[in-house]
Structures are given as structure tokens and as C-alpha cells.
Design a protein around this motif. Structure first.
Motif, PDB file in Angstrom:
ATOM      1  N   ARG A  59      -7.978 -70.864 -13.881  1.00 45.41           N
ATOM      2  CA  ARG A  59      -9.080 -71.764 -13.536  1.00 45.41           C
ATOM      3  C   ARG A  59      -8.772 -73.178 -14.043  1.00 45.41           C
ATOM      4  O   ARG A  59      -8.308 -73.374 -15.158  1.00 45.41           O
TER       5      ARG A  59
ATOM      6  N   ARG B 147     -13.175 -72.114   1.067  1.00 41.84           N
ATOM      7  CA  ARG B 147     -14.291 -72.846   1.658  1.00 41.84           C
ATOM      8  C   ARG B 147     -13.990 -73.221   3.109  1.00 41.84           C
ATOM      9  O   ARG B 147     -14.854 -73.103   3.993  1.00 41.84           O
TER      10      ARG B 147
ATOM     11  N   ASN C  92      -5.522 -72.667  -8.305  1.00 44.47           N
ATOM     12  CA  ASN C  92      -6.919 -72.268  -8.241  1.00 44.47           C
ATOM     13  C   ASN C  92      -7.706 -73.242  -7.371  1.00 44.47           C
ATOM     14  O   ASN C  92      -8.518 -72.835  -6.532  1.00 44.47           O
TER      15      ASN C  92
ATOM     16  N   GLN D  80      -9.532 -72.186  -3.888  1.00 43.69           N
ATOM     17  CA  GLN D  80     -10.969 -72.377  -3.694  1.00 43.69           C
ATOM     18  C   GLN D  80     -11.232 -73.230  -2.454  1.00 43.69           C
ATOM     19  O   GLN D  80     -12.140 -72.946  -1.660  1.00 43.69           O
TER      20      GLN D  80
ATOM     21  N   PRO E 235     -11.061 -65.846  -3.659  1.00 42.28           N
ATOM     22  CA  PRO E 235     -10.070 -66.313  -4.631  1.00 42.28           C
ATOM     23  C   PRO E 235     -10.169 -65.537  -5.939  1.00 42.28           C
ATOM     24  O   PRO E 235     -11.265 -65.238  -6.424  1.00 42.28           O
TER      25      PRO E 235
END
Length: 329
Positions: free
Chosen positions: A45, A58, A50, A54, A70
């Protein structure tokens, strides 16, 4: 890479194709129930994998009907292992680690059946030291503490290979040569904190340019980025053409001139069990939204098909191969 997909015809084709594939998948979903979510192994993260994962999830959700989930991971090596065991359907990984997996080279005990959807962007290897410190070249790391990437990351792999080529780790460092480097496995945030306090003399990072955490650090602490382009040749001789000569550009991190370094591609990978139509639909999202996706990880990068299909020893997924043939000829 230069974007050759600026013409209205190509972008119109991508959008039209995305709608057609989406409609086909939606029809299948109506007959067979919801489309199964695809698990995407990303990275820790706050890191670039990451962020890319992400953003891709989306974008896929907005395009529909693909659903990506994810998953936070330790990055490249961890991601290939997850693909191999089936706990992930898709993954991001550096080209060197992906090729090691396909060929069954260390740290993989046997070949991993993995395919590529695309090469999406290139990592730049950063070797960062305080500008006022005594380290001016890789050889100066002898006997010093060096943060060499998080365990299981692509940064760990390339850092280890650079240090080994310099005789600072492994058998070469066990002889009468220079003292070995004190290698410590740390992620980016931990590496930045350790350099700031002097706990390490240097750290390696492999990522896009500029990396926000390094931009922020450079505002607080004058930095020196060590040139690594002299190691590209030996790395290519030993590990193949997954490594290329690239440069940290002037202006990034306050640099007044470019700094040559080692580049390595990043692949979007898939298990061969991912349906061909899902792979094709995902690629249409990637090519339609590449500006948004790459904005998350590296500045100024572009994506075009001839770059994307350059995945070396990692074979293209059948759905990806069909996609490139049908859309780009």
C-alpha cells in the motif's frame, strides 16, 4: 516510447471495441451469472504497483463489466508466486522477475506457467545517497549499510544483482576483495526514514520517475543519485535483455543533469486460465485509459502496442495476442 495511437480512428476503434467486448461479456453474464471478479496482485500500500492496480480497477469498473479486486502484496516475486498457486488471476511484476519465473530460475524452484498481457512502463533504478556523504560510486558501498528493497520486490532483485556485479555480495565478496555491503531489506518508506537518520548509507529503489517519496525527501535533504549505466552491459550479459540503459532526467529530484541508470520493464501478467475475452476487454481499458493509469506511477510515459508486446521470454496470453492482431493488425 512514442504514442502512435493519437489518431481519432484508432481511439475510436478502441472505444468501439471496448463497447463490443463489454456487450459480449455482459451477454455472457446474463446467461451464466455475474462475471467472476479477477484478483489483481499489486504491491505494498502506498507504492506504485498498488496505485496502478487501484487505478486500473476503477477504470475497469467504469468501463464494465469487468471487476478487478486489487490485492496488497510484497510486489514482484510475491505476485508471481500468487499467480503460480492460483491465489491471484492477474499481477504486476518487473520483467526480470517474470522471466526468472517463466524459466524456473532462482528464487523459483520450477517454471511458472504465466502469460503477459502487456509491458506497461519502465522502472528506473535509483541508488540514493546523501549529497554530503562519502559515497560517490557503487564501490564506495563496501562495508556500509545499504537498504536494498523490500523482501520479494523487484527492487531487491535488481539491487542484489548490481551489488553482486560490483563484488559486494556473494562469493566475490567473500575473498580478498572489498568488504561486503551490509544489505538490509527495506521497503521505500523505511528506506527513506533510514537514510534520513543515517541508519543506512544508501538505498535502492526501482520505480517510475519522479517517485513522490523521493521528490519529498529531496526537498528536505540534498541527495546524490549514483550512476548505474555502467552496470547495464554486465547485467545484460548475465541476465539477458530485460535490462536497458535509461536516465533519470534533469529536473527530477532537483537534478541539474541526467543520471544514467538501469531500466527494467513492468509487465501486466495473467494466469492462462483467465478467459480470452476478459483479457481482451482489460487491454482495451488499458489502452483507452493509459494516460490516467501511468499518471499514477511515472511522468511523461506513453503506451503503444509495439512497446506493450515486447515481453521477452514471457509469452503473450492468447487473448492478448488475439487483441493485438484484431485491433492493430
Amino acid at each position: 516510447m512514442t504514442d502512435t495511437g493519437r489518431s481519432p480512428g484508432r481511439r475510436g476503434l478502441i472505444r468501439a471495441g471496448l463497447g463490443a467486448v463489454g456487450a459480449a461479456l455482459a451477454g455472457c453474464a446474463a446467461d451464466a451469472g455475474p462475471v467472476r471478479p479477477l484478483r489483481l496482485a499489486t504491491g505494498p500500500r502506498g507504492g506504485p504497483y498498488n496505485a496502478f492496480g487501484q487505478a486500473l480497477a476503477r477504470a475497469a469498473a467504469e468501463a464494465g463489466p469487468l471487476e478487478l479486486v486489487p490485492v496488497d502484496t510484497a510486489a514482484s516475486v510475491d505476485n508471481l508466486r500468487r499467480l503460480d498457486e492460483g491465489s491471484a488471476d492477474l499481477a504486476l511484476a518487473t520483467a526480470d522477475v517474470a522471466e526468472d519465473a517463466v524459466l524456473g530460475r532462482e528464487p523459483f524452484p520450477r517454471p511458472v506457467a504465466v502469460t503477459a498481457l502487456a509491458r506497461v512502463y519502465v522502472n528506473h533504478t535509483h541508488l540514493v545517497v546523501p549529497a554530503a556523504g562519502p559515497v560517490h560510486a557503487v564501490a564506495d558501498l563496501a562495508g556500509r549499510a545499504v537498504a536494498a528493497g523490500a523482501a520479494g520486490s523487484g527492487a531487491q532483485v535488481v539491487a542484489g544483482r548490481v551489488l553482486r556485479a560490483a563484488g559486494l555480495t556473494g562469493a566475490a565478496a567473500a575473498g580478498a576483495g572489498p568488504a561486503p555491503a551490509d544489505v538490509r531489506l527495506m521497503g521505500l518508506a523505511e528506506s527513506v526514514a533510514a537514510l534520513r537518520t543515517g541508519a543506512v548509507a544508501a538505498f535502492f529503489w526501482s520505480g517510475g520517475v519522479p517517485t513522490p517519496a523521493l521528490t519529498e525527501l529531496a526537498r528536505e535533504l540534498p541527495l546524490r543519485f549514483l550512476p548505474l549505466d555502467g552496470h547495464v552491459g554486465p547485467l545484460r550479459e548475465r541476465h539477458g535483455p530485460v535490462y536497458t540503459a535509461v536516465a533519470l532526467p534533469a529536473g527530477a529530484y532537483g537534478l541539474t543533469a541526467p543520471v544514467g541508470t538501469v531500466g527494467v520493464g513492468n509487465y501486466l501478467l495473467a494466469r492462462d486460465t483467465v478467459p480470452a475475452d476478459a483479457a481482451s476487454a482489460l487491454l482495451r481499458v488499458v489502452f483507452d485509459r493509459w494516460r490516467d493509469l501511468l499518471r499514477e506511477v511515472t511522468a511523461g510515459a506513453r503506451l503503444e502496442p509495439r512497446f506493450a508486446i515486447s515481453t521477452g521470454r514471457v509469452p503473450l496470453h492468447p487473448g492478448a495476442a488475439a487483441h493485438y492482431r484484431s485491433v492493430y493488425g
